[in-house]
Enzyme design. Structure first.
Site, PDB file in Angstrom:
ATOM      1  N   THR A 286      28.610-137.396 -27.223  1.00  0.00           N
ATOM      2  CA  THR A 286      28.566-138.246 -28.413  1.00  0.00           C
ATOM      3  C   THR A 286      28.246-137.451 -29.670  1.00  0.00           C
ATOM      4  O   THR A 286      28.699-137.797 -30.760  1.00  0.00           O
ATOM      5  CB  THR A 286      27.521-139.359 -28.220  1.00  0.00           C
ATOM      6  OG1 THR A 286      27.716-139.964 -26.942  1.00  0.00           O
ATOM      7  CG2 THR A 286      27.654-140.436 -29.283  1.00  0.00           C
TER       8      THR A 286
ATOM      9  N   LYS B  46      20.925-141.421 -27.765  1.00  0.00           N
ATOM     10  CA  LYS B  46      22.001-140.457 -28.061  1.00  0.00           C
ATOM     11  C   LYS B  46      22.875-140.922 -29.215  1.00  0.00           C
ATOM     12  O   LYS B  46      23.413-140.096 -29.970  1.00  0.00           O
ATOM     13  CB  LYS B  46      22.824-140.181 -26.800  1.00  0.00           C
ATOM     14  CG  LYS B  46      23.518-141.403 -26.195  1.00  0.00           C
ATOM     15  CD  LYS B  46      24.937-141.576 -26.652  1.00  0.00           C
ATOM     16  CE  LYS B  46      25.577-142.809 -26.056  1.00  0.00           C
ATOM     17  NZ  LYS B  46      26.981-142.970 -26.486  1.00  0.00           N
TER      18      LYS B  46
END
Length: 338
Positions: A253, A196
């Site tokens: 994120t 991620k």
């Protein structure tokens, strides 16, 4: 419980604060860092001014300024390693004799070791090498340290093959504002946490070039597919990537304004060099260091990860920002499920 947190960065400090102020019965928490001067400054200021300015430290939080907190570790019910991935191997080697549960917070693949297989390892793989008898696990999920330290609602996942580790992490941190869910798929949780960060650089690039919300949604969705492919190749379960450490952490994120990895992509889109972008953050952006190792691992397994490949080419200077996006959007059509 007696908890020792090793590492007084933003995330280690935030979790130490959270555990030390649980309303039902605060744990006895010791926070240690290599930099004794930093801890002395925290004691003087009553806050971690470098990483979490303006957030007071609980009065019961103990700051250990010794060179190594041997006494606290000997009594610990749980040890939490809050260092960057680069320091995890050395920490686990030192903690190997302990019988207490150990959990790490870092997300990413370790840089390849000399004489190793040519690609980096995940946290549980490092532990298997250097401390196989240690009951270990990972605490991950969609979380910004500042919000956890302020007591804002957050959900995390405690992942380990050992039920004892999962139960201990839930007992240590689960409370009114911080919810901790157990998971016995540490491979999937660690892959999600590693990939991620790389994908967030791509979405930050997209946002920095002002390509729009449609493009961001496409990158997040196809990025999740990349993440899942790599995880399955490493033995993870598909459903893990639809949970907190997969989809949840990716969305946070890739879209959150507090994301350092997303900020790197935005700064590169604005014309900054990689070194300028990293230096301007003042904190570690793990995606910058783990992108190449993610791609190396994927190549070794024969897994197609075009977004991650484009991020590496961008970071290495092989593609300019607009060229990196063009390389992704100009790919040949294919079935969405592959």
């Amino acid at each position: 419980m007696q908890i020792v947190v090793l590492g007084a960065g933003a995330w280690g400090t935030a979790l130490a604060i959270a555990a030390a102020r649980l309303p039902r019965e605060p744990h006895r928490v010791t926070l240690w860092a290599r930099d004794g001067e930093q801890l002395a400054a925290m004691r003087r200021d009553g806050e971690n001014r470098r990483y979490l300015p303006g957030i007071p430290l609980p009065s019961g939080l103990q700051l250990d300024e010794t060179s190594w907190p041997a006494e606290a570790l000997a009594k610990a019910d749980l040890v939490v390693v809050g260092t960057p991935m680069a320091a995890l191997r050395g920490m686990l080697e030192r903690l190997a004799p302990l019988g207490s549960p150990v959990a790490w917070l870092c997300k990413g693949f370790e840089l390849p070791q000399a004489g190793g297989p040519g690609y980096g390892l995940l946290g549980h793989e490092i532990q298997s090498e250097v401390a196989p008898a240690l009951p270990g696990g990972v605490l991950s999920g969609p979380s910004f340290a500042q919000e956890v330290a302020r007591g804002q609602p957050t959900a995390l996942v405690a992942a380990s093959a050992h039920a004892r580790v999962r139960d201990t992490l839930v007992e240590a941190f689960h409370g009114p504002a911080l919810r901790v869910y157990a998971n016995d798929d540490p491979v999937g949780v660690e892959v999600g946490g590693a990939v991620k960060n790389v994908l967030a650089i791509a979405t930050g690039l997209c946002d920095g070039l002002q390509l729009g919300l449609n493009a961001r949604a496409a990158l997040v969705t196809r990025g999740l597919a990349e993440m899942t492919r790599l995880g399955l190749a490493l033995g993870a379960r598909a459903e893990t990537f639809m949970g907190l450490s997969g989809l949840g952490d990716l969305v946070l994120t890739a879209t959150g304004d507090l994301s350092r990895n997303r900020k790197v992509g935005q700064l590169l889109a604005q014309g900054m060099s990689l070194s300028q972008a990293v230096d301007s953050l003042g904190h570690v952006a793990e995606g910058v260091y783990s992108a190449r190792t993610v791609v190396q691992r994927a190549r070794a397994l024969g897994v197609d990860m075009p977004i991650s490949e484009a991020v590496v080419a961008l970071l290495d200077g092989g593609l300019r920002p607009a060229e990196a996006v063009a390389a992704l959007m100009g790919r040949d059509p294919k079935d969405e499920t592959t």
